[in-house]
Enzyme design. Structure first.
Site, PDB file in Angstrom:
ATOM      1  N   GLU A 171      -3.308   2.951 -11.505  1.00 29.11           N
ATOM      2  CA  GLU A 171      -3.794   3.118 -10.251  1.00 29.11           C
ATOM      3  C   GLU A 171      -3.561   4.275  -9.623  1.00 29.11           C
ATOM      4  OE1 GLU A 171      -2.747  -0.615  -8.373  1.00 29.11           O
ATOM      5  OE2 GLU A 171      -3.717  -1.910  -9.888  1.00 29.11           O
ATOM      6  N   ASN A 212      -4.788   3.299 -16.243  1.00 25.06           N
ATOM      7  CA  ASN A 212      -5.175   1.904 -16.103  1.00 25.06           C
ATOM      8  C   ASN A 212      -5.266   2.022 -14.918  1.00 25.06           C
ATOM      9  OD1 ASN A 212      -5.626  -0.796 -17.096  1.00 25.06           O
ATOM     10  ND2 ASN A 212      -4.012  -1.238 -15.714  1.00 25.06           N
ATOM     11  N   HIS A 248     -11.426  -6.307 -12.475  1.00 24.79           N
ATOM     12  CA  HIS A 248     -11.114  -7.441 -11.176  1.00 24.79           C
ATOM     13  C   HIS A 248     -12.439  -7.362 -10.581  1.00 24.79           C
ATOM     14  CE1 HIS A 248      -6.963  -8.155 -11.668  1.00 24.79           C
ATOM     15  NE2 HIS A 248      -6.504  -6.921 -11.794  1.00 24.79           N
ATOM     16  N   GLU A 277      -7.393  -6.448 -17.310  1.00 23.50           N
ATOM     17  CA  GLU A 277      -6.883  -7.319 -16.440  1.00 23.50           C
ATOM     18  C   GLU A 277      -8.255  -8.360 -15.912  1.00 23.50           C
ATOM     19  OE1 GLU A 277      -4.662  -5.800 -13.281  1.00 23.50           O
ATOM     20  OE2 GLU A 277      -3.748  -4.313 -14.463  1.00 23.50           O
ATOM     21  N   ASP A 279     -10.838 -10.679 -14.287  1.00 25.96           N
ATOM     22  CA  ASP A 279     -11.014 -11.923 -13.473  1.00 25.96           C
ATOM     23  C   ASP A 279     -12.103 -11.728 -12.595  1.00 25.96           C
ATOM     24  OD1 ASP A 279      -9.635 -10.551 -11.353  1.00 25.96           O
ATOM     25  OD2 ASP A 279      -7.995 -11.873 -11.541  1.00 25.96           O
TER      26      ASP A 279
HETATM   27  O1  G3I Z   1       9.485 -12.926  -8.168  1.00 28.15           O
HETATM   28  C1  G3I Z   1       9.370 -13.026  -6.875  1.00 28.15           C
HETATM   29  C2  G3I Z   1      10.223 -14.326  -6.206  1.00 28.15           C
HETATM   30  O2  G3I Z   1      11.610 -14.215  -6.648  1.00 28.15           O
HETATM   31  C3  G3I Z   1       9.983 -14.622  -4.996  1.00 28.15           C
HETATM   32  O3  G3I Z   1      10.652 -15.915  -4.517  1.00 28.15           O
HETATM   33  C4  G3I Z   1       8.503 -14.767  -4.689  1.00 28.15           C
HETATM   34  C5  G3I Z   1       8.246 -14.877  -3.126  1.00 28.15           C
HETATM   35  O4  G3I Z   1       6.996 -14.316  -2.578  1.00 28.15           O
HETATM   36  O5  G3I Z   1       7.778 -13.329  -4.819  1.00 28.15           O
HETATM   37  C6  G3I Z   1       7.950 -13.076  -6.526  1.00 28.15           C
HETATM   38  O6  G3I Z   1       7.430 -12.041  -6.484  1.00 28.15           O
HETATM   39  C7  G3I Z   1       5.677 -12.052  -6.525  1.00 28.15           C
HETATM   40  C8  G3I Z   1       5.377 -11.817  -8.057  1.00 28.15           C
HETATM   41  O7  G3I Z   1       3.998 -11.538  -7.852  1.00 28.15           O
HETATM   42  C9  G3I Z   1       5.944 -12.665  -8.856  1.00 28.15           C
HETATM   43  O8  G3I Z   1       5.428 -13.846  -8.569  1.00 28.15           O
HETATM   44  C10 G3I Z   1       5.380 -11.058  -5.692  1.00 28.15           C
HETATM   45  O9  G3I Z   1       5.716 -11.293  -4.286  1.00 28.15           O
HETATM   46  C11 G3I Z   1       4.041 -10.716  -5.636  1.00 28.15           C
HETATM   47  O10 G3I Z   1       3.703  -9.658  -4.725  1.00 28.15           O
HETATM   48  C12 G3I Z   1       3.550 -10.509  -7.191  1.00 28.15           C
HETATM   49  O11 G3I Z   1       2.235 -10.356  -7.191  1.00 28.15           O
HETATM   50  C13 G3I Z   1       1.723  -9.617  -8.201  1.00 28.15           C
HETATM   51  C14 G3I Z   1       0.996  -8.328  -7.873  1.00 28.15           C
HETATM   52  O12 G3I Z   1       0.508  -7.693  -9.056  1.00 28.15           O
HETATM   53  C15 G3I Z   1       2.044  -7.398  -6.988  1.00 28.15           C
HETATM   54  O13 G3I Z   1       1.363  -6.423  -6.742  1.00 28.15           O
HETATM   55  C16 G3I Z   1       1.001 -10.678  -8.973  1.00 28.15           C
HETATM   56  O14 G3I Z   1       1.477 -11.804  -9.728  1.00 28.15           O
HETATM   57  C17 G3I Z   1       0.288  -9.820 -10.142  1.00 28.15           C
HETATM   58  O15 G3I Z   1      -1.123 -10.524 -10.807  1.00 28.15           O
HETATM   59  C18 G3I Z   1      -0.602  -8.603  -9.785  1.00 28.15           C
HETATM   60  O16 G3I Z   1      -1.095  -7.866 -10.815  1.00 28.15           O
HETATM   61  C19 G3I Z   1      -1.739  -6.536 -10.711  1.00 28.15           C
HETATM   62  C20 G3I Z   1      -1.375  -5.666 -11.506  1.00 28.15           C
HETATM   63  O17 G3I Z   1      -0.156  -5.357 -11.972  1.00 28.15           O
HETATM   64  C21 G3I Z   1      -2.081  -4.331 -11.391  1.00 28.15           C
HETATM   65  N1  G3I Z   1      -3.548  -4.373 -11.056  1.00 28.15           N
HETATM   66  C22 G3I Z   1      -3.819  -5.593 -10.018  1.00 28.15           C
HETATM   67  C23 G3I Z   1      -3.202  -6.829 -10.316  1.00 28.15           C
HETATM   68  C24 G3I Z   1      -3.555  -7.879  -9.300  1.00 28.15           C
HETATM   69  O18 G3I Z   1      -3.252  -7.347  -8.089  1.00 28.15           O
END
Ligand code: G3I
Length: 360
Positions: A171, A212, A248, A277, A279
């Site tokens: 990105e 990516n 996405h 990715e 969806d």
């Molecule tokens: O691991 C912590 C946990 O310890 C805590 O209790 C919890 C409370 O909010 O947060 C957890 O972390 C979260 C993590 O996902 C794991 O669940 C983060 O807050 C959350 O921001 C994170 O979101 C991820 C996101 O990327 C971050 O930008 C999504 O799961 C994930 O699907 C998403 O994936 C991205 C790709 O990497 C790049 N392209 C876009 C895609 C969708 O946004």
């Protein structure tokens, strides 16, 4: 993030609504027959010469047996949804946590799956010690560059020989094709991109190294910026081998135009492409018409991939609505994956299945 889409042209197929809708089988063994509808996606993908992948939520993998079985049964490629990101692997400076990443690599090896590494250089999910250090001036540009080099080298070396494709930089462009403002661009200038690829290649010369991004499915200013960057880097001998298209989509924005043409121009550069990715979200509640449109969108991306010899893998960003990232980020939207929260197969699952059966 914002997603803009061009109108869908002629992709909807009424047959997708009825074909193959049923309940997922909780069976970790990738067996079954294509004709009876029990063959897993990975068996069909194998025949089509494609890797079919999913992002994996490691908490779900540990706690949810049905989830774990489906990851093993349906997919032959896995991507860590979060556990290979910098904030997870180096939460404190010099203190590493590889537990989730190690577990995924081990899981994959036991099931004959390849792993996509995601992601080495990103503006998001950076550890607090790093962003704070840059913000308060305690980490200057020269030190930041050496920190980045160490991060890329350490992570790629750890999984040397076990990662098929790495998302090296993620990105890095805005929608208008200008480089995204980030600590990397601000502190290091645009050369950080070539540096990251060179460092990753030195650490694992056999891994295929990818750019990516999202909103780059079709031909537009952003995907053209990637095309120009890739062309220039390759001419300079920088080891960039792949272009990852996240995929996405959202049905309310239409299906992107020119996807086959976009894949074809990267193929002409001698590069691999991959959907990384995928969806397809919608405004809730879901209904039969929205699910049919969603199915057609999944099929549209898959067919573009199958139609290009450069496209070697098609990865969905989770396969069940139970753990999808979408509702947490886009309020009122969701139902973006191939199966429902109960793992019941949607028309989109049938559409992917049919596409794989038809092959290239
Ligand atoms: O691991 C912590 C946990 O310890 C805590 O209790 C919890 C409370 O909010 O947060 C957890 O972390 C979260 C993590 O996902 C794991 O669940 C983060 O807050 C959350 O921001 C994170 O979101 C991820 C996101 O990327 C971050 O930008 C999504 O799961 C994930 O699907 C998403 O994936 C991205 C790709 O990497 C790049 N392209 C876009 C895609 C969708 O946004």
């Amino acid at each position: 993030m914002k997603y803009f889409r061009m109108p869908l042209v002629g992709l909807l197929s009424a047959t997708l609504l009825v074909a193959g809708v049923g309940t997922a089988t909780a069976d970790d063994a990738p067996q079954g027959s294509a004709r009876s509808g029990t063959a897993p996606l990975r068996a069909l993908a194998d025949r089509a010469g494609l890797r079919i992948g999913t992002a994996v939520d490691m908490a779900a993998l540990a706690d949810d047996t049905a989830y774990r079985r489906m990851v093993g049964r349906e997919f032959d490629s896995v991507t860590a949804e979060n556990v290979m990101k910098w904030e997870v692997v180096e939460p404190a400076r010099g203190t590493y946590d590889w537990s989730g990443a190690d577990e995924l690599v081990r899981f994959a090896r036991e099931r004959g799956q390849v792993v996509r590494g995601h992601t080495l250089v990103w503006h998001s999910q950076l550890p607090g010690w790093l962003t704070t250090g840059v913000a308060d001036g305690s980490i200057g540009a020269a030190e930041l560059r050496s920190i980045l080099r160490k991060h890329v080298t350490t992570e790629v070396k750890r999984y040397k020989g076990r990662i098929q494709q790495w998302d090296v930089v993620n990105e890095v462009f805005e929608e208008d094709g200008s480089l995204r403002d980030s600590i990397w661009l601000r502190e290091l200038g645009p050369s950080y991109i070539a540096d990251a690829f060179r460092w990753a290649h030195a650490a694992d010369p056999k891994a295929k190294l990818f750019l990516n991004d999202y909103n780059v499915e079709g031909v537009n200013a952003k995907s053209t910026a990637y095309y120009d960057l890739a062309k220039r880097l390759r001419a300079e001998g920088v080891p960039v081998q792949g272009f990852g298209i996240q995929g996405h989509l959202a049905i309310q924005y239409g299906f992107p135009g020119d996807v086959p043409e976009n894949l074809a121009r990267f193929a002409r550069l001698g590069m691999q492409t991959a959907f990384t990715e995928v969806d397809v979200r919608m405004i809730l509640p879901a209904d039969a018409e929205k699910l049919a449109t969603q199915a057609a969108y999944f099929r549209g991306l898959l067919d573009a991939c199958l139609g290009s010899r450069s496209c070697r893998s098609f990865t969905v960003w989770g396969f069940t609505d139970k753990y999808s990232w979408v509702p947490g980020v886009f309020a009122g939207q969701g139902a973006a994956t191939l199966t429902g929260e109960d793992y019941g197969r949607k028309p989109a699952y049938a559409a992917v299945r049919e596409g794989l059966m038809e092959g290239r």
